[in-house]
Design a protein around this motif. Sequence first.
Motif, PDB file in Angstrom:
ATOM      1  N   GLN A 253     -35.285  87.768 -13.111  1.00 21.63           N
ATOM      2  CA  GLN A 253     -35.494  86.763 -12.077  1.00 21.63           C
ATOM      3  C   GLN A 253     -36.328  87.329 -10.929  1.00 21.63           C
ATOM      4  O   GLN A 253     -37.152  86.613 -10.345  1.00 21.63           O
ATOM      5  N   GLN A 254     -36.134  88.622 -10.640  1.00 20.72           N
ATOM      6  CA  GLN A 254     -36.954  89.241  -9.600  1.00 20.72           C
ATOM      7  C   GLN A 254     -38.420  89.281 -10.015  1.00 20.72           C
ATOM      8  O   GLN A 254     -39.311  88.967  -9.229  1.00 20.72           O
ATOM      9  N   LEU A 255     -38.679  89.648 -11.272  1.00 23.49           N
ATOM     10  CA  LEU A 255     -40.056  89.669 -11.751  1.00 23.49           C
ATOM     11  C   LEU A 255     -40.654  88.265 -11.760  1.00 23.49           C
ATOM     12  O   LEU A 255     -41.853  88.084 -11.520  1.00 23.49           O
ATOM     13  N   LEU A 256     -39.812  87.285 -12.031  1.00 24.69           N
ATOM     14  CA  LEU A 256     -40.273  85.896 -12.017  1.00 24.69           C
ATOM     15  C   LEU A 256     -40.743  85.504 -10.607  1.00 24.69           C
ATOM     16  O   LEU A 256     -41.748  84.806 -10.444  1.00 24.69           O
ATOM     17  N   ARG A 257     -40.017  85.985  -9.605  1.00 28.67           N
ATOM     18  CA  ARG A 257     -40.364  85.653  -8.222  1.00 28.67           C
ATOM     19  C   ARG A 257     -41.578  86.427  -7.714  1.00 28.67           C
ATOM     20  O   ARG A 257     -42.375  85.902  -6.931  1.00 28.67           O
ATOM     21  N   GLU A 258     -41.726  87.666  -8.158  1.00 33.24           N
ATOM     22  CA  GLU A 258     -42.669  88.576  -7.516  1.00 33.24           C
ATOM     23  C   GLU A 258     -43.927  88.868  -8.324  1.00 33.24           C
ATOM     24  O   GLU A 258     -44.774  89.650  -7.892  1.00 33.24           O
ATOM     25  N   THR A 259     -44.062  88.248  -9.497  1.00 39.67           N
ATOM     26  CA  THR A 259     -45.250  88.453 -10.324  1.00 39.67           C
ATOM     27  C   THR A 259     -45.759  87.104 -10.823  1.00 39.67           C
ATOM     28  O   THR A 259     -45.180  86.055 -10.521  1.00 39.67           O
ATOM     29  N   ALA A 260     -46.818  87.163 -11.611  1.00 45.66           N
ATOM     30  CA  ALA A 260     -47.378  85.936 -12.187  1.00 45.66           C
ATOM     31  C   ALA A 260     -46.640  85.483 -13.446  1.00 45.66           C
ATOM     32  O   ALA A 260     -47.055  84.518 -14.098  1.00 45.66           O
ATOM     33  N   VAL A 261     -45.553  86.153 -13.802  1.00 39.46           N
ATOM     34  CA  VAL A 261     -44.764  85.761 -14.977  1.00 39.46           C
ATOM     35  C   VAL A 261     -44.254  84.333 -14.799  1.00 39.46           C
ATOM     36  O   VAL A 261     -43.736  83.973 -13.736  1.00 39.46           O
ATOM     37  N   ASP A 262     -44.401  83.532 -15.857  1.00 37.83           N
ATOM     38  CA  ASP A 262     -44.005  82.123 -15.804  1.00 37.83           C
ATOM     39  C   ASP A 262     -42.553  81.914 -16.205  1.00 37.83           C
ATOM     40  O   ASP A 262     -41.888  81.010 -15.705  1.00 37.83           O
ATOM     41  N   ALA A 263     -42.051  82.748 -17.150  1.00 41.72           N
ATOM     42  CA  ALA A 263     -40.682  82.556 -17.635  1.00 41.72           C
ATOM     43  C   ALA A 263     -40.245  83.789 -18.421  1.00 41.72           C
ATOM     44  O   ALA A 263     -41.062  84.604 -18.839  1.00 41.72           O
ATOM     45  N   TYR A 264     -38.941  83.894 -18.620  1.00 32.41           N
ATOM     46  CA  TYR A 264     -38.413  84.911 -19.529  1.00 32.41           C
ATOM     47  C   TYR A 264     -37.638  84.214 -20.640  1.00 32.41           C
ATOM     48  O   TYR A 264     -37.103  83.119 -20.462  1.00 32.41           O
ATOM     49  N   PHE A 265     -37.615  84.879 -21.818  1.00 28.83           N
ATOM     50  CA  PHE A 265     -36.946  84.352 -23.000  1.00 28.83           C
ATOM     51  C   PHE A 265     -36.069  85.444 -23.619  1.00 28.83           C
ATOM     52  O   PHE A 265     -36.222  86.619 -23.304  1.00 28.83           O
ATOM     53  N   PRO A 266     -35.160  85.109 -24.546  1.00 19.40           N
ATOM     54  CA  PRO A 266     -34.102  86.043 -24.943  1.00 19.40           C
ATOM     55  C   PRO A 266     -34.483  87.033 -26.040  1.00 19.40           C
ATOM     56  O   PRO A 266     -35.254  86.726 -26.954  1.00 19.40           O
ATOM     57  N   VAL A 267     -33.920  88.219 -25.937  1.00 17.22           N
ATOM     58  CA  VAL A 267     -33.900  89.188 -27.031  1.00 17.22           C
ATOM     59  C   VAL A 267     -32.506  89.811 -27.074  1.00 17.22           C
ATOM     60  O   VAL A 267     -31.766  89.773 -26.086  1.00 17.22           O
TER      61      VAL A 267
END
Length: 369
Positions: free
Chosen positions: A301-315
């Motif tokens: 969630q931090q990377l989602l806020r602080e980078t251009a990442v649009d979403a994260y998905f599961p592994v």
Amino acid sequence: MFNTDPERPRRRFSRRDAIAAAGGLLTTGTAGCLGSAIPGDRSASSGVRAEGETDTATGAGDAPVVVASFFSFYDFARHVAAGTPVEVRNLVPTGLHGHGWEPNARITREIIEADAFIHVGPDFQPWADRAIETIEADGADTDLINARAGIDLVDLAASLDRDEEGVGEQRGKDPHFWLDPNRAMRSVDTIAEGLVRIAPDHEDALRANADAYKRDVLERIDAAYRRIFETADRDVVQLAAHNAFQYIGVTYDVRMRPLVVNLAASGDVKPTDITEAKRVIDEHDIEYIAAAVFETRRPAQQLLRETAVDAYFPVTPYAGVREDWVAEGWGYEEIARRINMPTFEVVLGNAVPEDVGPDGWADQWRNFE
């Protein structure tokens, strides 16, 4: 200590001393791949039970009972045993990683009362090691099946402290070998050999099941992974997860970049780890990252806020199961195809989230809680 001698005489009803000793054997604690329990967890009919339930390892009549210390190898064993009287049970509660869980003494009694115990070798699960010590000190006849036997392990990632964590005599080696379907095949053979020892009358069926599982499941998973990684334009995956995926990287020639660089799922994320992840995301124009199902999502969630990442998905490294997965009867194969493969397709840029997985996959797993 880890005697797997198939010629050891069987004494199914001679375990009283070992069971008594088990009462004071286990202590609580945490280590390694520790996950979070699911509120309201209860086991389903697949053999996964919550800790504290009162049934024993006694099967129906004289049917052999096998208990496993880790989900992946429980799942391999239940497929090998399909259609035979052999009953296979997973000792780890739903919602937990099998590495760091510390059970109560009832679990040790179940192991002692079982015909066989599938474990992951020494120094991976301390509670399993202590149970094995009790079994061997008493001379009880529970057959010990080491799922790691004969497996070629790779070195720990260069970023890791070689004394941080190891497996048995192979300090400095990465224990997560089962993520490679090819190494998993060796474990299936080892498990089949163990089941043949306790159910020799069903040898043909057990060996045929093992061969079919390797051919129809593991070889096909390997082929699917190869297609995913070989067709990708990008060769780096940013994981908001601990360092459990190196075997995927080694086997399929992709750089797996874990945010938590040690082997513990509960490990701290350092500011320097976040900084390095931001650099990788920026350098490779990464739009999507992978987050571990049984770990905190705060770093993702931090990377989602602080980078251009649009979403994260599961592994997930197949170390445990969610309650809904148990209800659906998911095993290693279903987790590979419904969780890991769609996510790798997305994070490598092979496909948009809406075009992978079963219907509704993207909506269910985008930025999951």
